[in-house]
Design a protein around this motif. Structure first.
Motif, PDB file in Angstrom:
ATOM      1  N   THR A  71       0.835  -1.200   0.000  1.00  0.00           N
ATOM      2  CA  THR A  71       0.000   0.000   0.000  1.00  0.00           C
ATOM      3  C   THR A  71       0.869   1.249   0.000  1.00  0.00           C
ATOM      4  O   THR A  71       0.601   2.209  -0.734  1.00  0.00           O
ATOM      5  N   TRP A  72       1.913   1.237   0.809  1.00  0.00           N
ATOM      6  CA  TRP A  72       2.839   2.366   0.883  1.00  0.00           C
ATOM      7  C   TRP A  72       3.485   2.611  -0.487  1.00  0.00           C
ATOM      8  O   TRP A  72       3.593   3.746  -0.944  1.00  0.00           O
ATOM      9  N   LEU A  73       3.885   1.523  -1.158  1.00  0.00           N
ATOM     10  CA  LEU A  73       4.488   1.652  -2.495  1.00  0.00           C
ATOM     11  C   LEU A  73       3.502   2.265  -3.490  1.00  0.00           C
ATOM     12  O   LEU A  73       3.875   3.132  -4.287  1.00  0.00           O
ATOM     13  N   TYR A  74       2.262   1.791  -3.475  1.00  0.00           N
ATOM     14  CA  TYR A  74       1.259   2.333  -4.391  1.00  0.00           C
ATOM     15  C   TYR A  74       1.037   3.817  -4.139  1.00  0.00           C
ATOM     16  O   TYR A  74       0.869   4.590  -5.074  1.00  0.00           O
ATOM     17  N   LYS A  75       1.032   4.208  -2.888  1.00  0.00           N
ATOM     18  CA  LYS A  75       0.835   5.626  -2.583  1.00  0.00           C
ATOM     19  C   LYS A  75       2.018   6.443  -3.118  1.00  0.00           C
ATOM     20  O   LYS A  75       1.830   7.495  -3.732  1.00  0.00           O
ATOM     21  N   LEU A  76       3.240   5.951  -2.913  1.00  0.00           N
ATOM     22  CA  LEU A  76       4.419   6.638  -3.449  1.00  0.00           C
ATOM     23  C   LEU A  76       4.363   6.702  -4.977  1.00  0.00           C
ATOM     24  O   LEU A  76       4.648   7.743  -5.578  1.00  0.00           O
ATOM     25  N   ALA A  77       3.989   5.579  -5.606  1.00  0.00           N
ATOM     26  CA  ALA A  77       3.932   5.528  -7.075  1.00  0.00           C
ATOM     27  C   ALA A  77       2.868   6.482  -7.609  1.00  0.00           C
ATOM     28  O   ALA A  77       3.095   7.193  -8.595  1.00  0.00           O
ATOM     29  N   SER A  78       1.727   6.518  -6.962  1.00  0.00           N
ATOM     30  CA  SER A  78       0.653   7.401  -7.391  1.00  0.00           C
ATOM     31  C   SER A  78       1.064   8.863  -7.255  1.00  0.00           C
ATOM     32  O   SER A  78       0.851   9.673  -8.171  1.00  0.00           O
ATOM     33  N   ASN A  79       1.705   9.204  -6.140  1.00  0.00           N
ATOM     34  CA  ASN A  79       2.193  10.573  -5.950  1.00  0.00           C
ATOM     35  C   ASN A  79       3.235  10.927  -7.004  1.00  0.00           C
ATOM     36  O   ASN A  79       3.247  12.041  -7.538  1.00  0.00           O
ATOM     37  N   ARG A  80       4.109   9.991  -7.325  1.00  0.00           N
ATOM     38  CA  ARG A  80       5.156  10.225  -8.322  1.00  0.00           C
ATOM     39  C   ARG A  80       4.536  10.474  -9.696  1.00  0.00           C
ATOM     40  O   ARG A  80       4.993  11.331 -10.456  1.00  0.00           O
TER      41      ARG A  80
END
Length: 183
Positions: A71-80
């Motif tokens: 979930t943390w990775l998806y949030k980082l990827a989405s923000n990026r």
């Protein structure tokens, strides 16, 4: 729970082998998430690489009690992705890309592939024009396959807010797509 062990090894000892294992576990999934939203192999590879570099640099800030690592990775990827589509390099790439510059992988029916890619690119363009809060919800739902309750947890906002943002974004996307197809 190999994943938690790897994270602890990276946080405490900067373990390269644990970092490699963690990246290997999520690389294809994160690449696919980027590709679905860019339809560009090279850019997806770059964004995925940048994601993991940033995630490993920030892993000390990761808190497993707040969210799963995935979930943390998806949030980082989405923000990026939101940041990328707001960037000058994206706007420059749009201006410098020749018309008809498509990479078509399906040689059986090129016209369907081109139409699909055009539709995806139109949806991505519309998503990019949305407010960042709407983008975050729609990206996680459409491209990350998260449920609305999962997004509410991830974003730490009420489910009703997530639903409002999601349906507002969908309504806007449909309206814009109809305008494009009617033109």
């Amino acid at each position: 729970m190999d994943e938690q062990r790897w994270i602890r090894q990276i946080q405490k000892k900067a373990s390269e082998s644990a970092a490699d294992a963690l990246v290997s576990k999520y690389y294809k999934e994160m690449y696919a998430f980027h590709y679905k939203q860019t339809m560009n192999v090279e850019l997806s590879l770059d964004l995925t690489q940048e994601l993991f570099i940033g995630a490993l640099q920030a892993i000390r800030n990761y808190d497993s009690s707040k969210a799963s690592f995935r979930t943390w990775l998806y949030k980082l990827a989405s923000n990026r992705l939101v940041d990328y589509y707001r960037s000058k390099s994206y706007r420059y790439a749009q201006l410098s890309q020749p018309l008809g510059d498509y990479e078509v992988e399906d040689t059986h029916d090129v016209s369907i592939s081109l139409e699909y890619k055009e539709d995806v690119e139109q949806v991505i363009g519309i998503v990019n024009s949305l407010d960042a809060k709407l983008q975050q919800v729609i990206r996680l739902k459409l491209f990350g396959d998260y449920t609305l309750p999962e997004i509410a947890d991830m974003e730490s906002i009420p489910l009703s807010t997530v639903k409002t943002r999601y349906y507002a974004a969908l309504k806007f996307i449909r309206k814009e797509m109809e305008a494009v197809h009617d033109a």
